[in-house]
Design an enzyme around this catalytic site. Structure first.
Site, PDB file in Angstrom:
ATOM      1  N   LYS A 135      42.727 -27.087 -11.541  1.00 59.65           N
ATOM      2  CA  LYS A 135      42.447 -26.198 -10.419  1.00 59.65           C
ATOM      3  C   LYS A 135      43.618 -25.249 -10.193  1.00 59.65           C
ATOM      4  O   LYS A 135      44.772 -25.673 -10.137  1.00 59.65           O
ATOM      5  CB  LYS A 135      42.164 -27.011  -9.157  1.00 59.65           C
ATOM      6  CG  LYS A 135      41.686 -26.172  -7.982  1.00 59.65           C
ATOM      7  CD  LYS A 135      41.299 -27.029  -6.792  1.00 59.65           C
ATOM      8  CE  LYS A 135      40.744 -26.174  -5.652  1.00 59.65           C
ATOM      9  NZ  LYS A 135      40.390 -26.975  -4.466  1.00 59.65           N
ATOM     10  N   GLU A 166      33.889 -33.326  -8.058  1.00 61.39           N
ATOM     11  CA  GLU A 166      35.346 -33.324  -7.926  1.00 61.39           C
ATOM     12  C   GLU A 166      35.839 -34.735  -7.603  1.00 61.39           C
ATOM     13  O   GLU A 166      35.251 -35.428  -6.769  1.00 61.39           O
ATOM     14  CB  GLU A 166      35.740 -32.358  -6.811  1.00 61.39           C
ATOM     15  CG  GLU A 166      37.217 -32.304  -6.511  1.00 61.39           C
ATOM     16  CD  GLU A 166      37.522 -31.484  -5.264  1.00 61.39           C
ATOM     17  OE1 GLU A 166      38.687 -31.087  -5.095  1.00 61.39           O
ATOM     18  OE2 GLU A 166      36.591 -31.241  -4.472  1.00 61.39           O
ATOM     19  N   CYS A 174      35.716 -26.967  -6.134  1.00 60.61           N
ATOM     20  CA  CYS A 174      35.567 -26.918  -4.680  1.00 60.61           C
ATOM     21  C   CYS A 174      35.785 -25.514  -4.143  1.00 60.61           C
ATOM     22  O   CYS A 174      35.026 -24.594  -4.419  1.00 60.61           O
ATOM     23  CB  CYS A 174      36.488 -27.943  -4.024  1.00 60.61           C
ATOM     24  SG  CYS A 174      36.025 -28.305  -2.306  1.00 60.61           S
TER      25      CYS A 174
END
Length: 493
Positions: free
Chosen positions: A320, A261, A370
């Protein structure tokens, strides 16, 4: 109970802890127990669990976020106390609804505990960290329930085992004072049989293969740059970060190369075009693809935490979807709180929930970034189309704490639930390849720079959990609570 989770992973402690809570909430002889007393007991249990288990929140706010230590400590304590409200609510309802009958009480306890975890997993965007089921990754026999019922189903079975263990102890302690004619009522054998059936069934389910390999195995390289969080966003370190990941990708060829990330610590339009061309050339040279994390800016004040691929399959992007409150977006009314921290890029825009898997190296890859892999029902939205799961993370925010090991354990549960391999590329650890059975095939040591190489297979098919999600467990829990309400009304004078 924290020791039941990674890194210690003493999974049986979860049964003892939940069994102890069940015992403290009272047996059928404790008719004078009030719901408020039960709530206080469970809130104390929850406060201990969260204050010890997610103490890394303080690290992210104070050590790396720059927030004054006293404010960060207070915020962490208040957050943990807020999370303890959920087990407190479950305990209050349990004390209010429980009636005579050890099996009814054990089932009600397990149902309410699980429903409280489910509620914690979505209320105000959700915080399902330290859900009891995560402690039951292999070698726990309860891991076999994950493809069938998901992590909440594993929590349900874990709480039930704990309650039955408590009942066994209570019966043993009570045997000496009971008349011989009541041996069947007090005999510990009945709950022992229940425990044995739950554990044996889970163990047998671990041998069931719900999905099948598809396509040829591919080579992968998962890169771990180990760029210190306090250095990552400094402009003078930008070139070094780019050089680190280019060299790791160049020296570890693979069909699918994955960077963590925000591996490139800038907006995409700030990354030199020649650098992106060089990454693309590396990937095409191997007839493969390279996936990296980077922030993407679109228009005025629209920023995405994204994963971008370059290579033989062309450029593709995933944005995301599930953003972290206070870390990636500022909840209304909390701008003053974020002003005390120095967290770069903390106001992202959420991506579309309907994004298709990325076609990379001949596989259909479901990417999550994440914290997203904490949410099982969101992960399975890309299935059964996806053949591989990929998580890219930067847990450097949490330093040398419990968080990296706990996060890897969560990823193992996602692999079990989905019947897919999980590939994790992280900045500082734990970079790992997780097999479909939830076992870690290989992992890099944390806080080291390197590449994890291996061969992985995509999988097709759908586990029962992929088809139905959490609703069978939630429905079962609600049904058990409804039955308890009905029985309580019947027995009340």
């Amino acid at each position: 109970m924290v020791t039941a989770f990674a890194p210690l992973a003493w999974y049986g402690v979860a049964w003892l802890s939940l069994g102890g809570l069940f015992a403290l909430l009272g047996s059928e002889a404790d008719g004078d127990r009030c719901p408020g007393h039960g709530a206080l007991i469970a809130a104390s249990h929850g406060a201990g669990l969260f204050l010890a288990g997610v103490s890394w929140i303080y690290v992210s706010l104070s050590v790396f976020g720059g927030m004054p230590a006293a404010v960060a400590a207070l915020a962490t304590v208040l957050f943990c106390l807020a999370m303890s409200v959920f087990p407190a609510l479950a305990a209050a309802l349990y004390v209010r609804l429980a009636t005579a009958g050890w099996l009814r009480r054990a089932l009600l306890f397990a149902a309410l505990w699980t429903l409280a975890e489910w509620l914690r997993g979505w209320f105000l965007t959700g915080f399902p960290w330290l859900t009891a089921g995560y402690a039951q990754t292999p070698p726990s026999p309860l891991a076999g329930y994950a493809p069938l019922l998901g992590v909440l189903g594993v929590s349900l079975s874990s709480a039930l085992v704990g309650a039955l263990l408590s009942e066994v102890v209570r019966r043993w302690l009570s045997t000496g004072s009971c008349p011989a004619r009541g041996w069947l009522r007090w005999c510990p054998a009945l709950p022992i049989v229940g425990i044995a059936v739950i554990l044996a069934t889970g163990h047998l389910l671990r041998d069931v293969r719900w999905t099948q390999p598809v396509g040829e195995p591919i080579s992968v390289a998962l890169l771990q740059g180990n760029v210190a969080q306090e250095m990552k966003w400094r402009p003078e370190r930008f070139a070094e970060s780019l050089r680190t990941y280019y060299q790791l990708a160049r020296d570890h060829p693979a069909q699918l190369t994955i960077l963590p990330e925000t591996a490139l610590p800038a907006f995409l339009d700030q990354v030199p075009a020649e650098y992106l061309d060089a990454l693309q050339e590396l990937a095409r040279r191997r007839q493969g693809d390279l996936l990296f994390g980077v922030a993407v800016s679109e228009g005025q004040r629209r920023y995405f935490n994204s994963a971008l691929s370059v290579g033989a399959s062309g450029r593709q992007r995933y944005d995301k979807v599930h953003l972290v409150p206070f870390g990636e977006f500022v909840p209304p009314g909390f701008a003053w709180f974020m002003a005390m921290a120095h967290i770069p890029m903390s106001d992202f825009t959420a991506g579309s929930p309907a994004q298709a898997p990325l076609s990379l190296a001949g596989q259909q890859v479901a990417v999550n970034i994440c914290y997203e892999d904490v949410f099982g029902e969101e992960t399975i939205t890309a299935l059964p189309a996806a053949t591989l799961l990929v998580n890219i993370s930067n847990v450097a925010w949490f330093g040398d704490s419990l968080a990296p090991a706990q996060h890897l354990q969560i990823a193992r549960m996602r692999a079990l639930e989905s019947g897919r391999m999980m590939l994790r590329a992280t900045n500082t650890g734990m970079t790992a390849i997780v097999d479909v059975d939830g076992n870690v095939r290989a992992v890099l040591p944390p806080f080291t720079r390197g590449a994890l190489q291996g061969e992985v297979s995509g999988h097709s098919g759908a586990t029962p959990y992929v088809r139905w999600g959490n609703w069978p467990v939630v429905g079962l829990g609600l049904m058990l609570v409804a039955l308890a309400c009905w029985h309580r009304r019947r027995t009340e004078p």
